[in-house]
Design a protein around this motif. Structure first.
Motif, mmCIF file in Angstrom:
data_model
loop_
_atom_site.group_PDB
_atom_site.id
_atom_site.type_symbol
_atom_site.label_atom_id
_atom_site.label_comp_id
_atom_site.label_asym_id
_atom_site.label_seq_id
_atom_site.Cartn_x
_atom_site.Cartn_y
_atom_site.Cartn_z
ATOM 1 N N SER A 158 0.844 -1.187 0.000
ATOM 2 C CA SER A 158 0.000 0.000 0.000
ATOM 3 C C SER A 158 0.887 1.247 0.000
ATOM 4 N N GLU A 159 0.467 2.224 -0.783
ATOM 5 C CA GLU A 159 1.217 3.467 -0.841
ATOM 6 C C GLU A 159 0.960 4.253 0.432
ATOM 7 N N PRO A 160 1.971 4.957 0.935
ATOM 8 C CA PRO A 160 1.751 5.743 2.147
ATOM 9 C C PRO A 160 0.744 6.861 1.897
ATOM 10 N N LYS A 161 -0.035 7.170 2.924
ATOM 11 C CA LYS A 161 -1.018 8.234 2.794
ATOM 12 C C LYS A 161 -0.305 9.558 2.598
ATOM 13 N N LYS A 162 -0.956 10.442 1.877
ATOM 14 C CA LYS A 162 -0.442 11.791 1.693
ATOM 15 C C LYS A 162 -1.289 12.731 2.544
ATOM 16 N N LEU A 163 -0.645 13.671 3.196
ATOM 17 C CA LEU A 163 -1.336 14.636 4.026
ATOM 18 C C LEU A 163 -1.104 16.035 3.486
ATOM 19 N N ARG A 164 -2.180 16.828 3.408
ATOM 20 C CA ARG A 164 -2.058 18.235 3.032
ATOM 21 C C ARG A 164 -2.009 19.032 4.329
ATOM 22 N N ILE A 165 -0.908 19.755 4.517
ATOM 23 C CA ILE A 165 -0.693 20.529 5.738
ATOM 24 C C ILE A 165 -0.744 22.002 5.373
ATOM 25 N N THR A 166 -1.604 22.756 6.058
ATOM 26 C CA THR A 166 -1.792 24.172 5.782
ATOM 27 C C THR A 166 -1.495 24.968 7.048
ATOM 28 N N LEU A 167 -0.664 26.004 6.914
ATOM 29 C CA LEU A 167 -0.363 26.890 8.032
ATOM 30 C C LEU A 167 -1.520 27.867 8.179
ATOM 31 N N VAL A 168 -2.214 27.843 9.312
ATOM 32 C CA VAL A 168 -3.395 28.692 9.495
ATOM 33 C C VAL A 168 -3.181 29.780 10.539
#
Length: 67
Positions: free
Chosen positions: A5-15
């Protein structure tokens, strides 16, 4: 045979701004590749990344990247 399984991708946003936070928090935000508020980066999920996000969870928004 089972597929890897491919590793999950996370979208990280500076808020939130890093002004007024500790130098360690500022360094962690920079290490993630974030420089401006509302800037987003996509990173592969890992134990190291989870530790970084736990340290600055009050500054960022994390979403699972949908492909």
């Amino acid at each position: 045979m089972a597929k890897k399984s491919e590793p999950k991708k996370l979208r990280i946003t500076l808020v939130r701004s890093v002004i007024g936070n500790t130098e360690k928090h500022k360094a962690t935000v920079r290490a993630l590749g974030l420089h401006k508020i509302n800037q987003s980066v996509v990173q592969e999920d890992s134990a190291t990344l989870q530790g970084m996000l736990r340290k600055i969870n009050h500054l960022v928004k994390v979403e699972e990247q949908v492909e």
